[in-house]
Scaffold this motif. Structure first.
Motif: not given
Length: 282
Positions: A252-253, A255-265, A267-274
């Protein structure tokens, strides 16, 4: 002095596409390693060339066992020509093991460029060609196939696949499920042959078309994932992307980092959404 390993591309359909150097190599090689010796014979007859060297079979079933023998032949100074049934050796065809073994022994490796189903399909697809990746054949089992597709769900480069005609409808349906039914694609069939056909459309549309039955050699070209800015990705989409990566085996860690980088966001924002989705039972 050691010999030379020559990888030669062969026609993917029309024998007239054979490069002149292929004829020269077929006539002059000391040894010809062929994926199918019967197909090689038909090719040499069509090209009106008589091989002077020894012909041996080199296919998936004997590749591991025959590679050391061919390396010894190369070390003895022979010129070995490697050909497959169609296209370039080593690209979803026998050849990689022999090339790797030859390189390890400092044996010269060269190539006779020839027709390529990958590049031909890519050029005909009408999809972006500036960046692409070749994914070869997908796994035959449905679960493994879905996992492999999920690994590249966010890939922005154009994707190129080979597929067997009897599995095409299932593969296109799986692609529509993972990539989205509207994702553009092209199914290239029987390239350079008499019944060449390029069918273009959305993945869902192509899956329905393929369900009626398709014959011939198949190459599938799929448009890459659309590039979205941070403002276009809502929390639900961020969570979906993280889950896709987790299902493909990522922690998960990561995955969150990869999605954040992909979306330009962040990591905390993606983590909070999950976390929010988990708390909501979504």
């Amino acid at each position: 002095m050691t010999g030379t390993l020559v990888l030669a591309g062969t026609p993917i359909g029309d024998v007239k596409d054979a490069p002149p150097r292929l004829v020269e190599e077929l006539a002059g090689a000391d040894v010809i390693a062929a994926e199918d010796t019967r197909r090689l014979k038909r090719l040499t007859q069509a090209l009106d060339v008589q091989p002077a060297g020894r012909v041996v079979s080199y296919f998936e079933g004997n590749e591991s066992a025959r590679t050391p023998e061919l390396v010894e032949t190369l070390l003895a100074g022979s010129r070995v020509l490697l050909v497959t049934d169609a296209g370039m050796p080593s690209v979803s065809d026998p050849g990689y093991r022999l090339v790797a073994a030859a390189v390890e022994k400092d044996i010269r490796v060269t190539a006779v460029p020839g027709p390529s189903a990958v590049l031909t399909a890519l050029a005909l697809s009408g999809l972006p060609v500036d960046r692409f990746c070749f994914e070869g054949f997908l796994p035959r089992k449905a679960g493994e196939r879905l996992s492999r597709l999920k690994e590249v769900a966010g890939e922005r480069r154009t994707l190129v696949y080979f597929e067997a005609p009897h599995r095409l409808d299932d593969t296109l349906a799986a692609m529509a499920e993972v990539f989205g039914g509207e994702r553009r694609a092209a199914v290239c069939r029987e390239l350079t042959k008499t019944y060449e056909e390029v069918k273009r459309g959305g993945l869902a549309e192509l899956a329905a078309w393929a369900a009626e039955g398709v014959r011939g050699e198949i190459t599938v070209v799929v448009e890459g994932a659309p590039q979205k800015g941070p403002e276009e990705l809502d929390a639900q989409e961020l969570v979906r992307r993280v889950r896709v990566r987790e299902e493909a085996g990522e922690r998960r860690k990561e995955a969150i980092a990869a999605v954040a980088a992909e979306a330009g966001l962040p990591k905390r924002e993606v983590f909070d959404a999950v976390v929010a989705a988990k708390n909501a039972g979504a």
